[in-house]
Design an enzyme around this catalytic site. Structure first.
Site: not given
Ligand code: PGA
Length: 244
Positions: A7-9, A93, A95, A164, A170, A206, A227-228
């Site tokens: 997930n490149w957000k 998600h 967010e 999640e 994050g 994470s 993500g990150g």
């Molecule tokens: P993260 O994000 O790996 O940066 O914690 C995961 C996600 O939101 O899907």
């Protein structure tokens, strides 16, 4: 089969997404063991579809609207993401739930429309820190699953679940593998009320190259949503190495 979903957000713009996609293409992988899907910014979907054509990299959207088509300024409905080559779409998600106040009602509609459009929705669920501290983890997850799935005929449909925890996303504070194992086992039982199919369940929050194996080696974990740590070539390749 294991899944590595990235997930490149909103970390990468159009050019950066294309550069990273190009680097990934120089690194083919064994698609009989692992499915790798990239969820770039919506502005890069169409270009990445062209770039990934003929490769084993799959494409997903980070979100879809709860309306199919029409006068919804700024929205991107499920038919539209399907139309630019997405196989998957993230639904619910954290967010979106927390930063934009997305409601369970909309998440339910997105599930329904995404399935109707022939997408494979990845339903994201997870408890907040407050839920966890109040001993409400299962309550929250049960409610999120129920609100999203109840009333939709999903028996013959493909979908996935990503566990999640909000506090793990994050933060660098990943959920412990033993907790993830328990929660995934519990989610699997809950899902049996909705479908007889075996639904892949991913862990996200994470995840990085150092801890990934501790999750994907668990029998209840079908893969990870990262993500990150998926947004540079170097760390992406470390994730792929750790997946082997
Ligand atoms: P993260 O994000 O790996 O940066 O914690 C995961 C996600 O939101 O899907």
């Amino acid at each position: 089969m294991k899944y590595l979903f990235a997930n490149w957000k909103m970390y990468l713009d159009f050019d950066e997404s294309c550069v990273l996609a190009h680097q990934l293409l120089s690194h083919p992988y064994d698609a009989s063991q692992v499915k790798v899907a990239i969820f770039p910014s919506a502005v890069a979907l169409s270009e990445l579809e062209k770039m990934f054509a003929g490769s084993s990299y799959l494409l997903g959207a980070q979100h879809c609207d709860a309306h199919p088509k029409g006068a919804y300024t700024g929205a991107i409905g499920p038919e539209l993401v399907k139309n630019v080559g997405c196989i998957y779409v993230l639904v619910g998600h954290s967010e979106y739930r927390h930063l934009y106040g997305e409601h369970d009602r909309e998440i339910h509609k997105q599930m329904e429309l995404a399935l109707g459009a022939g997408l494979i929705p990845v339903l994201c669920v997870g408890e907040s820190k407050e839920d966890m501290e109040a001993g409400k983890r299962q309550y929250r997850l049960k409610k999120q699953l129920m609100d999203a799935l109840q009333g939709i005929d999903i028996k013959d449909k493909d979908f996935m679940v990503a566990y999640e925890p909000v506090w793990a996303i994050g933060s660098g504070d990943a959920c412990t593998p033993s907790d993830v194992e328990d929660v995934h086992g519990w989610i699997r039982k809950e899902l049996s009320a909705y479908t007889n199919r075996s639904i892949p369940i991913l862990y996200g929050g994470s995840v990085d190259a150092k801890n990934m194996l501790s999750y994907v080696s668990l029998p209840t974990v079908d893969g990870v949503l990262v993500g990150g740590a998926s947004t540079t070539a170097e760390s992406f390749f470390s994730l792929m190495e750790a997946m082997k």
